[in-house]
Each structure stands twice: as structure tokens, then as C-alpha cells.
Design a protein around this motif. Sequence first.
Motif, mmCIF file in Angstrom:
data_model
loop_
_atom_site.group_PDB
_atom_site.id
_atom_site.type_symbol
_atom_site.label_atom_id
_atom_site.label_comp_id
_atom_site.label_asym_id
_atom_site.label_seq_id
_atom_site.Cartn_x
_atom_site.Cartn_y
_atom_site.Cartn_z
ATOM 1 N N GLN A 1 6.237 11.176 41.850
ATOM 2 C CA GLN A 1 6.084 11.343 43.297
ATOM 3 C C GLN A 1 7.186 10.609 44.062
ATOM 4 O O GLN A 1 7.676 11.101 45.075
ATOM 5 C CB GLN A 1 4.705 10.864 43.755
ATOM 6 C CG GLN A 1 3.582 11.804 43.379
ATOM 7 C CD GLN A 1 3.791 13.195 43.950
ATOM 8 O OE1 GLN A 1 4.128 13.362 45.114
ATOM 9 N NE2 GLN A 1 3.607 14.210 43.119
ATOM 10 N N ASP A 2 7.578 9.440 43.569
ATOM 11 C CA ASP A 2 8.666 8.687 44.190
ATOM 12 C C ASP A 2 9.964 9.488 44.123
ATOM 13 O O ASP A 2 10.677 9.622 45.111
ATOM 14 C CB ASP A 2 8.825 7.335 43.489
ATOM 15 C CG ASP A 2 9.874 6.445 44.129
ATOM 16 O OD1 ASP A 2 9.973 6.421 45.375
ATOM 17 O OD2 ASP A 2 10.590 5.753 43.380
ATOM 18 N N VAL A 3 10.249 10.058 42.952
ATOM 19 C CA VAL A 3 11.457 10.875 42.773
ATOM 20 C C VAL A 3 11.407 12.081 43.711
ATOM 21 O O VAL A 3 12.372 12.369 44.430
ATOM 22 C CB VAL A 3 11.610 11.321 41.300
ATOM 23 C CG1 VAL A 3 12.702 12.380 41.149
ATOM 24 C CG2 VAL A 3 11.898 10.115 40.408
ATOM 25 N N LYS A 4 10.283 12.780 43.731
ATOM 26 C CA LYS A 4 10.119 13.970 44.579
ATOM 27 C C LYS A 4 10.344 13.634 46.053
ATOM 28 O O LYS A 4 11.086 14.331 46.761
ATOM 29 C CB LYS A 4 8.724 14.562 44.372
ATOM 30 C CG LYS A 4 8.401 15.756 45.240
ATOM 31 C CD LYS A 4 6.983 16.240 44.935
ATOM 32 C CE LYS A 4 6.501 17.307 45.883
ATOM 33 N NZ LYS A 4 7.303 18.498 45.947
ATOM 34 N N LYS A 5 9.724 12.568 46.517
ATOM 35 C CA LYS A 5 9.835 12.170 47.923
ATOM 36 C C LYS A 5 11.287 11.858 48.292
ATOM 37 O O LYS A 5 11.775 12.285 49.336
ATOM 38 C CB LYS A 5 8.942 10.957 48.179
ATOM 39 C CG LYS A 5 8.978 10.438 49.594
ATOM 40 C CD LYS A 5 8.054 9.243 49.736
ATOM 41 C CE LYS A 5 8.190 8.620 51.100
ATOM 42 N NZ LYS A 5 7.392 7.391 51.220
ATOM 43 N N ARG A 6 11.975 11.134 47.423
ATOM 44 C CA ARG A 6 13.370 10.785 47.716
ATOM 45 C C ARG A 6 14.258 12.029 47.746
ATOM 46 O O ARG A 6 15.123 12.154 48.608
ATOM 47 C CB ARG A 6 13.900 9.786 46.693
ATOM 48 C CG ARG A 6 13.284 8.428 46.875
ATOM 49 C CD ARG A 6 13.740 7.479 45.801
ATOM 50 N NE ARG A 6 12.856 6.332 45.781
ATOM 51 C CZ ARG A 6 13.265 5.092 45.696
ATOM 52 N NH1 ARG A 6 14.549 4.821 45.642
ATOM 53 N NH2 ARG A 6 12.392 4.111 45.674
ATOM 54 N N LEU A 7 14.048 12.929 46.799
ATOM 55 C CA LEU A 7 14.880 14.130 46.748
ATOM 56 C C LEU A 7 14.612 15.037 47.940
ATOM 57 O O LEU A 7 15.540 15.600 48.525
ATOM 58 C CB LEU A 7 14.668 14.880 45.434
ATOM 59 C CG LEU A 7 15.122 14.143 44.173
ATOM 60 C CD1 LEU A 7 14.838 14.973 42.935
ATOM 61 C CD2 LEU A 7 16.592 13.754 44.253
ATOM 62 N N GLU A 8 13.354 15.187 48.319
ATOM 63 C CA GLU A 8 13.029 16.049 49.461
ATOM 64 C C GLU A 8 13.505 15.450 50.779
ATOM 65 O O GLU A 8 13.578 16.156 51.776
ATOM 66 C CB GLU A 8 11.539 16.366 49.482
ATOM 67 C CG GLU A 8 11.174 17.338 48.363
ATOM 68 C CD GLU A 8 9.706 17.732 48.324
ATOM 69 O OE1 GLU A 8 8.862 17.047 48.947
ATOM 70 O OE2 GLU A 8 9.402 18.734 47.648
ATOM 71 N N GLY A 9 13.864 14.184 50.787
ATOM 72 C CA GLY A 9 14.413 13.561 51.980
ATOM 73 C C GLY A 9 15.916 13.760 52.123
ATOM 74 O O GLY A 9 16.499 13.375 53.130
ATOM 75 N N LEU A 10 16.539 14.380 51.127
ATOM 76 C CA LEU A 10 17.982 14.604 51.182
ATOM 77 C C LEU A 10 18.323 15.815 52.042
ATOM 78 O O LEU A 10 17.564 16.787 52.066
ATOM 79 C CB LEU A 10 18.538 14.828 49.767
ATOM 80 C CG LEU A 10 18.459 13.643 48.824
ATOM 81 C CD1 LEU A 10 18.926 14.059 47.421
ATOM 82 C CD2 LEU A 10 19.289 12.485 49.348
ATOM 83 N N PRO A 11 19.453 15.764 52.718
ATOM 84 C CA PRO A 11 19.864 16.920 53.523
ATOM 85 C C PRO A 11 20.114 18.130 52.625
ATOM 86 O O PRO A 11 20.686 18.003 51.550
ATOM 87 C CB PRO A 11 21.159 16.458 54.195
ATOM 88 C CG PRO A 11 21.633 15.286 53.414
ATOM 89 C CD PRO A 11 20.432 14.680 52.756
#
Length: 185
Positions: free
Chosen positions: A144-154
Motif C-alpha cells: 500500500q505504501d508503494v502504491k500510494k507513492r506511485l499514484e502520487g507521481l505526475p
Amino acid sequence: MRPQREPVVTQRAVRVECIPDGRPADLPAGTPAQITQALGGSFTLWVEGQLMRLRGADADAIGKPIPSAPVAPAEPTDSGPEGVRSLVWQTLKTCYDPEIPVDIVELGLVYACDVLPMDDGRFRVAIQMTLTAPGCGMGEGLAQDVKKRLEGLPGIHEARVEIVFDPPWNQAMMSDAAKLQLGFF
């Protein structure tokens, strides 16, 4: 040589995750602990013989400032799939196993990173990663941490993170830098 641990005391009640099984636990105010790791925006605490993960958003519970988000470049230098892939890999290097002070890329936990263009110019990212042990209950939280960080990328519309166990992880999958940092050389 064992890393220095910083003693702290909880200043308010706080919910944590037990390591390695991932079950939630509540620490009451006044609980003594030691910070064993403060990487990737969270804290690993040693509390009465048990490792526990404290979310960065709850840092005030141990008298620490809320960590700023790990820094990744704001925009890929190349707006195509390869530029976005580079940005994704840089971001993955800001994610840490809560027990080991090495990022998940250097640990060799990331098996695949697919960056797929969508019709609207954005991208879908699919990550396959593993854990250092199949029974680790921290996998869902790490994913979930990985997913959240990636989905925050432009430019990223969606990120899927799949935990896999084939091939099983072993220490040979770590980078030389990780082995050196952990004293395996």
C-alpha cells in the motif's frame, strides 16, 4: 556493530503495526520505546521486545516532527514510458522494509516494473515485488505504501502492486551496496 537506538516515550495513545505479522496494536501514552529505524517516512520502534511500525503521520506521538514525504523528482525528464519508468524506480528507492534499513530496490524485492501508456497520455504502473520472508505480515502495508507513492507521481493514473513469492527472495538478490551496508562483505 549495532546501530544506535534513540529512546522515546509515547506522549499520547497511538496505533502501530507489529512487525513482522502486521497486526495492529495500541500503545498508551507513557510507553517507553526505542527508535531503531526512521526511514521512508515511518519509524520502527522497539517496545518491550517487539518491533512496531509507527506511521510518519503519528510522529508527534513520540515527540518527533512529521517527516516530509520522501523526495522524488517532480517530473520525469522524458515524458515517455522510459522517463516515467525512471521516475518510478527512483520513487521505489524511497520505500523501506520496516526491519531492514535498506530500500526495497537495493534489497532486491522488486521483480518487475511495467509502465503502460494509456489513451489519455497518462500511465498505468504494474509492480511485482516480494518480501524477505513469505510469512511476513507487513506485505500488505508495504504494498500500500508503494502504491500510494506511485499514484502520487505526475502522469500516473493507476498503480498495481502484486506481492509474489516466485522466485523466493534470498540474500544473493541484494545489491552489493545493500550487502556492504548490512555488513555482508
